[in-house]
Design a protein around this motif. Structure first.
Motif, PDB file in Angstrom:
ATOM      1  N   HIS A  73       0.848  -1.278  -0.255  1.00 42.57           N
ATOM      2  CA  HIS A  73       0.097  -0.060   0.144  1.00 42.57           C
ATOM      3  C   HIS A  73       0.754   1.234  -0.055  1.00 42.57           C
ATOM      4  O   HIS A  73       0.559   2.404   0.378  1.00 42.57           O
ATOM      5  N   LEU A  74       2.054   1.331  -0.238  1.00 45.62           N
ATOM      6  CA  LEU A  74       2.948   2.429  -0.414  1.00 45.62           C
ATOM      7  C   LEU A  74       2.348   3.230  -1.681  1.00 45.62           C
ATOM      8  O   LEU A  74       2.018   2.554  -3.104  1.00 45.62           O
ATOM      9  N   ALA A  75       1.951   4.488  -1.307  1.00 46.26           N
ATOM     10  CA  ALA A  75       1.022   5.348  -2.508  1.00 46.26           C
ATOM     11  C   ALA A  75       1.540   6.626  -2.846  1.00 46.26           C
ATOM     12  O   ALA A  75       1.276   7.092  -3.585  1.00 46.26           O
ATOM     13  N   ALA A  76       2.634   7.148  -1.991  1.00 41.84           N
ATOM     14  CA  ALA A  76       2.898   8.432  -2.159  1.00 41.84           C
ATOM     15  C   ALA A  76       4.407   8.816  -1.719  1.00 41.84           C
ATOM     16  O   ALA A  76       4.734   8.214  -0.788  1.00 41.84           O
ATOM     17  N   VAL A  77       4.967  10.016  -2.196  1.00 37.97           N
ATOM     18  CA  VAL A  77       6.045  10.391  -1.553  1.00 37.97           C
ATOM     19  C   VAL A  77       5.909  12.059  -1.601  1.00 37.97           C
ATOM     20  O   VAL A  77       5.319  12.525  -2.387  1.00 37.97           O
ATOM     21  N   GLN A  78       6.555  12.739  -0.424  1.00 39.76           N
ATOM     22  CA  GLN A  78       6.576  14.066  -0.339  1.00 39.76           C
ATOM     23  C   GLN A  78       8.001  14.679  -0.475  1.00 39.76           C
ATOM     24  O   GLN A  78       8.582  13.734   0.555  1.00 39.76           O
ATOM     25  N   GLN A  79       8.314  15.690  -0.777  1.00 40.90           N
ATOM     26  CA  GLN A  79       9.594  16.318  -0.762  1.00 40.90           C
ATOM     27  C   GLN A  79       9.389  17.822  -1.056  1.00 40.90           C
ATOM     28  O   GLN A  79       8.709  18.208  -1.967  1.00 40.90           O
TER      29      GLN A  79
END
Length: 298
Positions: A180-186
């Motif tokens: 369920h890894l769905a997103a990254v933010q940086q």
């Protein structure tokens, strides 16, 4: 083109800003349990109930002292950890996320917040802790308590603490092929422009994440507000003539290739409408390259 969404970090009147953003077309609200002196989740819940189609992303890892004391009393942090302000201990991740979903009413994405904080240069140790955090969030996603999870980092990609392929491997180890890894933010801004440069060249974490089907979020597009004191009128005019400095800086960040969501703190409907109109006409890759060739604001 990235779509603007509300980021609640440093926003004072959160309910008002959230309602304005939702009315202005924001499809995401980004928050964290340590924002707003522990009250932001409860303040957001009525707005989220009013706008059920708007999705919400929160985080896990950081906590206030009061939250730390409560976690120690609950037995999910060791005694003396109340002042540490950050933990990826599995029991704490589970406890904090359950509290967040209770206070918000739901959580579509839960970001592991700045996991590089615990690495201290030991990549193997860091990756083991991320895998353990992912395993907890996999269980919560499988149970339906959260929609999915991700990683929100300040320096993890630039300091080579982890890469997108490594995060995907850790997610598969924690949750199998249906993880369920769905997103990254940086951070993405004219100050922290490395992600833009790499994306323009067809490489880097944003491109890799998008190729893997992950949502990509940009935080701090105004570099915590500092960019407005650094950017010159000449650069603003170069980005887009007759545009306000904030809009020009946000336009540059939001024009980054492979970026889905640009987190902003605009709190009035006029600001939202202006930003949406600007992002409806993003800079071309050629224009963006020329902007980045101008000496970076310092």
């Amino acid at each position: 083109m990235a779509e603007p969404a509300l980021g609640t970090h440093k926003v004072r009147a959160v309910p008002e800003a959230a309602r304005t953003a939702c009315e202005g077309g924001s499809r995401w609200i980004d928050t964290a349990p340590n924002y707003g002196g522990c009250t932001v989740h409860a303040e957001l819940r009525p707005v989220l109930e009013e706008f059920p189609a708007v999705r919400v992303a929160t985080k896990t890892g950081f906590y206030t002292r009061a939250q730390g004391v409560a976690a120690v009393e609950a037995g999910v942090l060791h005694a003396g950890m109340a002042e540490a302000r950050h933990s990826l201990a599995p029991g704490f991740i589970d406890w904090q996320t359950r509290h967040s979903t209770r206070d918000l009413g739901r959580a579509d994405i839960v970001f592991v917040h700045n996991p590089e904080t615990v690495g201290h240069g030991d990549r193997d140790r860091l990756h083991a802790q991320i895998r353990a955090a992912f395993a907890v969030l996999e269980d919560l996603a499988t149970s339906g308590l959260i929609g999915g999870y991700g990683v929100a980092t300040w320096s993890g990609f630039t300091e080579d603490a982890f890469t997108i392929p490594e995060l995907l491997t850790l997610a598969r180890e924690a949750g199998g092929p249906g993880h369920h890894l769905a997103a990254v933010q940086q951070p993405v801004s004219l100050v922290m422009a490395h992600p833009i440069t790499r994306a323009l060249d067809g490489r880097g974490p944003l491109v890799q994440a998008r190729s893997a089907g992950l949502l990509t979020f940009a935080s701090a597009p105004l570099h915590g507000g500092e960019l407005l004191d650094l950017v010159t009128p000449e650069l603003v005019e170069f980005i887009r003539p007759n545009t306000a400095p904030a809009t020009a800086c946000l336009l540059a960040a939001g024009s980054c290739p492979s970026l889905d969501v640009l987190l902003v703190s605009a709190s009035t409907r006029n600001h939202w409408d202006t930003l949406v109109a600007a992002l409806d006409d993003p800079l071309t890759d050629t224009e963006l390259r020329k902007v980045l060739d101008v000496p970076a604001p310092r």
